[in-house]
Design a protein around this motif. Structure first.
Motif, PDB file in Angstrom:
ATOM      1  N   ALA A  34       0.829  -1.221   0.031  1.00 23.26           N
ATOM      2  CA  ALA A  34       0.015   0.060  -0.158  1.00 23.26           C
ATOM      3  C   ALA A  34       1.005   1.187   0.041  1.00 23.26           C
ATOM      4  O   ALA A  34       0.482   2.279  -0.761  1.00 23.26           O
ATOM      5  CB  ALA A  34      -0.884   0.119   1.205  1.00 23.26           C
ATOM      6  N   GLU A  35       1.809   1.243   0.866  1.00 22.78           N
ATOM      7  CA  GLU A  35       2.824   2.324   0.830  1.00 22.78           C
ATOM      8  C   GLU A  35       3.562   2.557  -0.641  1.00 22.78           C
ATOM      9  O   GLU A  35       3.593   3.749  -1.063  1.00 22.78           O
ATOM     10  CB  GLU A  35       3.882   1.927   1.883  1.00 22.78           C
TER      11      GLU A  35
ATOM     12  N   PRO B  21       9.089  15.268  16.542  1.00 24.59           N
ATOM     13  CA  PRO B  21      10.013  15.031  17.526  1.00 24.59           C
ATOM     14  C   PRO B  21       9.406  14.175  18.909  1.00 24.59           C
ATOM     15  O   PRO B  21      10.636  13.520  19.462  1.00 24.59           O
ATOM     16  CB  PRO B  21      10.625  16.538  18.062  1.00 24.59           C
ATOM     17  N   ASP B  22       8.545  14.561  19.287  1.00 24.53           N
ATOM     18  CA  ASP B  22       8.128  13.820  20.435  1.00 24.53           C
ATOM     19  C   ASP B  22       8.078  12.302  20.336  1.00 24.53           C
ATOM     20  O   ASP B  22       8.287  11.420  21.227  1.00 24.53           O
ATOM     21  CB  ASP B  22       6.486  14.220  20.829  1.00 24.53           C
ATOM     22  N   GLN B  23       7.291  11.874  19.097  1.00 27.44           N
ATOM     23  CA  GLN B  23       7.235  10.457  18.570  1.00 27.44           C
ATOM     24  C   GLN B  23       8.529   9.905  18.116  1.00 27.44           C
ATOM     25  O   GLN B  23       8.842   8.733  17.736  1.00 27.44           O
ATOM     26  CB  GLN B  23       6.129  10.212  17.750  1.00 27.44           C
ATOM     27  N   LYS B  24       9.557  10.938  17.899  1.00 27.21           N
ATOM     28  CA  LYS B  24      10.885  10.562  17.191  1.00 27.21           C
ATOM     29  C   LYS B  24      10.521   9.739  15.736  1.00 27.21           C
ATOM     30  O   LYS B  24      11.118   8.669  15.482  1.00 27.21           O
ATOM     31  CB  LYS B  24      11.780   9.739  17.898  1.00 27.21           C
ATOM     32  N   ILE B  25       9.892  10.488  14.973  1.00 27.49           N
ATOM     33  CA  ILE B  25       9.468   9.961  13.526  1.00 27.49           C
ATOM     34  C   ILE B  25       9.573  11.121  12.589  1.00 27.49           C
ATOM     35  O   ILE B  25       9.326  12.276  12.976  1.00 27.49           O
ATOM     36  CB  ILE B  25       7.970   9.202  13.563  1.00 27.49           C
ATOM     37  N   GLY B  26       9.833  10.838  11.409  1.00 29.59           N
ATOM     38  CA  GLY B  26       9.974  11.835  10.450  1.00 29.59           C
ATOM     39  C   GLY B  26      10.129  11.250   8.721  1.00 29.59           C
ATOM     40  O   GLY B  26      10.521  10.014   8.587  1.00 29.59           O
ATOM     41  N   VAL B  27       9.618  11.967   7.946  1.00 25.80           N
ATOM     42  CA  VAL B  27       9.684  11.609   6.609  1.00 25.80           C
ATOM     43  C   VAL B  27      10.358  12.736   5.828  1.00 25.80           C
ATOM     44  O   VAL B  27      10.055  14.129   5.982  1.00 25.80           O
ATOM     45  CB  VAL B  27       8.244  11.267   6.068  1.00 25.80           C
ATOM     46  N   VAL B  28      11.281  12.336   4.867  1.00 27.87           N
ATOM     47  CA  VAL B  28      11.892  13.262   3.868  1.00 27.87           C
ATOM     48  C   VAL B  28      11.491  12.652   2.510  1.00 27.87           C
ATOM     49  O   VAL B  28      11.659  11.537   2.318  1.00 27.87           O
ATOM     50  CB  VAL B  28      13.268  13.223   4.160  1.00 27.87           C
ATOM     51  N   VAL B  29      10.872  13.725   1.704  1.00 28.67           N
ATOM     52  CA  VAL B  29      10.346  13.501   0.425  1.00 28.67           C
ATOM     53  C   VAL B  29      11.358  14.402  -0.628  1.00 28.67           C
ATOM     54  O   VAL B  29      10.788  15.524  -0.704  1.00 28.67           O
ATOM     55  CB  VAL B  29       9.120  13.611  -0.033  1.00 28.67           C
TER      56      VAL B  29
ATOM     57  N   ARG C 182       1.748  16.292  -0.017  1.00 27.31           N
ATOM     58  CA  ARG C 182       0.642  15.382   0.589  1.00 27.31           C
ATOM     59  C   ARG C 182       1.244  14.160   0.639  1.00 27.31           C
ATOM     60  O   ARG C 182       0.804  13.280   1.656  1.00 27.31           O
ATOM     61  CB  ARG C 182      -0.153  15.474  -0.513  1.00 27.31           C
ATOM     62  N   LEU C 183       2.001  13.480  -0.272  1.00 31.42           N
ATOM     63  CA  LEU C 183       2.948  12.166  -0.149  1.00 31.42           C
ATOM     64  C   LEU C 183       3.513  12.203   1.206  1.00 31.42           C
ATOM     65  O   LEU C 183       3.460  11.110   1.865  1.00 31.42           O
ATOM     66  CB  LEU C 183       3.896  12.139  -1.225  1.00 31.42           C
ATOM     67  N   SER C 184       4.321  13.185   1.718  1.00 33.43           N
ATOM     68  CA  SER C 184       5.118  13.453   2.824  1.00 33.43           C
ATOM     69  C   SER C 184       4.077  13.168   4.173  1.00 33.43           C
ATOM     70  O   SER C 184       4.392  12.250   4.879  1.00 33.43           O
ATOM     71  CB  SER C 184       6.023  14.481   2.919  1.00 33.43           C
ATOM     72  N   PHE C 185       3.097  13.524   4.032  1.00 34.93           N
ATOM     73  CA  PHE C 185       2.009  13.625   4.950  1.00 34.93           C
ATOM     74  C   PHE C 185       1.401  12.126   5.124  1.00 34.93           C
ATOM     75  O   PHE C 185       1.353  11.585   6.206  1.00 34.93           O
ATOM     76  CB  PHE C 185       0.845  14.567   4.986  1.00 34.93           C
TER      77      PHE C 185
ATOM     78  N   GLU D 158       1.533   9.146   8.189  1.00 34.96           N
ATOM     79  CA  GLU D 158       0.263   8.651   8.850  1.00 34.96           C
ATOM     80  C   GLU D 158       0.513   6.950   8.509  1.00 34.96           C
ATOM     81  O   GLU D 158       0.072   6.363   9.520  1.00 34.96           O
ATOM     82  CB  GLU D 158      -0.979   9.225   8.141  1.00 34.96           C
ATOM     83  N   THR D 159       0.622   6.456   7.317  1.00 32.34           N
ATOM     84  CA  THR D 159       0.694   5.142   7.193  1.00 32.34           C
ATOM     85  C   THR D 159       1.833   4.221   7.509  1.00 32.34           C
ATOM     86  O   THR D 159       1.756   3.231   8.299  1.00 32.34           O
ATOM     87  CB  THR D 159       0.389   4.894   5.519  1.00 32.34           C
ATOM     88  N   TYR D 160       2.995   5.045   7.291  1.00 27.74           N
ATOM     89  CA  TYR D 160       4.251   4.221   7.593  1.00 27.74           C
ATOM     90  C   TYR D 160       4.466   4.057   9.114  1.00 27.74           C
ATOM     91  O   TYR D 160       4.844   2.700   9.467  1.00 27.74           O
ATOM     92  CB  TYR D 160       5.470   4.897   6.978  1.00 27.74           C
TER      93      TYR D 160
END
Length: 374
Positions: free
Chosen positions: A42-43, A338-346, A362-365, A369-371
């Motif tokens: 799906a991702e 930063p609180d959840q220590k997650i991030g995405v770079v596109v 929109r893809l980064s958001f 959410e999904t990953y």
């Protein structure tokens, strides 16, 4: 966030509004992206769906950051086929994401007691400015300085040089503009108005303050300490790793030169380097980055502004720190919690002027959410 809010944010944040003439839709692409141990079908389909909107030659370079673990995924469209590639260390123009790093330099200057956030530029630097405006360093960082989006009186230059619109703004031109033509559209601190000029001037003024170039400031304060070895404002340093930009019509784009307004959008970087920066923001004991993330102005119930970051207030209560960037041949988006220590770079090499370019954001958001929901 709903589509109306997306549209509002995206209209604020594109580095330069490029001509909006129609672009023909690309032919349907064959989806041959590979599912990996890190990414579900799906991702991968979500990535393919976004990539298929853009012409041949378009690449995505994506990083997923979870605490100390980073995963990369690369994809490109060639001959109407979507294929997976390894481009995690390839270089892209990141456009207005540069503003985040310019504000990191401001946070360093404040932490080092070189200036205070609320000092006016005129109180610190001997620089002639028409009308003697009283905007502060912080107001340049959070877009409340009252400065217009672009230097007034230069509309013809931007229209005439759309393929490289900022290249004339060297030190001589910029100081002449400040002395003779600078005008504010409103009083400093009155309202939020996104300003490439303000962010570019912040980088210029910090360079004047430290008496070294903006590039050297970046290298000494941020890139070298964080191991961001392919991040720079000097394209010649990374020419062999550079992914060529693609225009909205699928041609070869001209790289942008932002001269002495480089603080607004002149940095080139990689998904790997940007993941290092995001991971550094996960350290709650880092005084500089913690200072930079503090809210400084409320734009709406859904969005605050920090130094260089936009803070998206999610319905879940989470706070996502976000910025995007766009030039004549590239579009990018970074988002982190930063609180959840997650991030995405596109990162992509498609023009910000493409009619579907906001799908990069929109893809980064969507991937956030999904990953990280798995």
């Amino acid at each position: 966030m709903n589509s109306i809010k997306y549209t509002l944010l995206l209209s604020i944040l594109v580095l330069l509004a490029v001509s909006c003439s129609s672009v023909s839709e690309p032919d349907k692409a064959v989806h041959q992206l590979e599912v990996t141990a890190e990414l579900s079908e799906a991702e991968v389909d979500s990535i393919a769906s976004a990539l298929s909107l853009f012409p041949n030659g378009t690449q995505f370079s994506i990083a997923f950051i979870s605490d100390s673990i980073v995963s990369f995924y690369g994809a490109h469209r060639i001959n109407d086929v979507l294929e997976s590639i390894d481009n995690h260390d390839r270089v892209f123009e990141i456009g207005s994401i540069s503003k985040v790093f310019t504000s990191t330099l401001l946070a360093h200057a404040i932490h080092d007691s070189a200036i205070s956030a609320d000092q006016t530029v005129r109180d610190v630097l001997d620089v002639e400015m028409a009308g003697n405006p009283d905007f502060t360093f912080l107001q340049l960082s959070n877009h409340t300085s009252g400065l217009p989006r672009l230097p007034g009186g230069y509309t013809f230059n931007f229209l005439w040089n759309m393929d490289n619109p900022y290249k004339i703004f060297d030190e001589v031109e910029l100081k002449s503009y400040l002395k003779n033509d600078l005008t504010l559209s409103r009083d400093p601190g009155e309202a939020h108005r996104y300003s490439n000029l303000g962010a570019g001037l912040l980088g210029f003024f910090l360079s004047e303050l430290e008496n070294i170039s903006y590039e050297d400031l970046l290298q000494r304060k941020i890139f070298e300490p964080m191991g961001m070895n392919r991040s720079t404002t000097d394209r010649e340093n990374v020419e062999e790793y550079l992914v060529s930009g693609v225009t909205k019509r699928g041609g070869s784009a001209t790289n942008w030169d932002l001269a002495d307004l480089a603080g607004a959008g002149g940095i080139l970087s990689t998904a790997e380097d940007l993941s290092r920066f995001i991971r550094s923001n996960f350290n709650p004991d880092d005084p500089v980055l913690s200072l930079q993330r503090e809210p400084t102005f409320q734009v709406s119930d859904n969005m605050d502004v920090a130094m260089g970051w936009f803070i998206l207030n999610r319905d879940s209560g989470a706070k996502w720190y976000w910025h995007n960037g766009g030039t004549g041949g590239y579009r990018s988006s970074i988002v982190m919690d930063p609180d959840q220590k997650i991030g995405v770079v596109v990162l992509s090499n498609i023009s910000a002027g493409h009619s579907k370019a906001d799908n990069i954001d929109r893809l980064s958001f969507d991937l956030m959410e999904t990953y990280f929901a798995n």
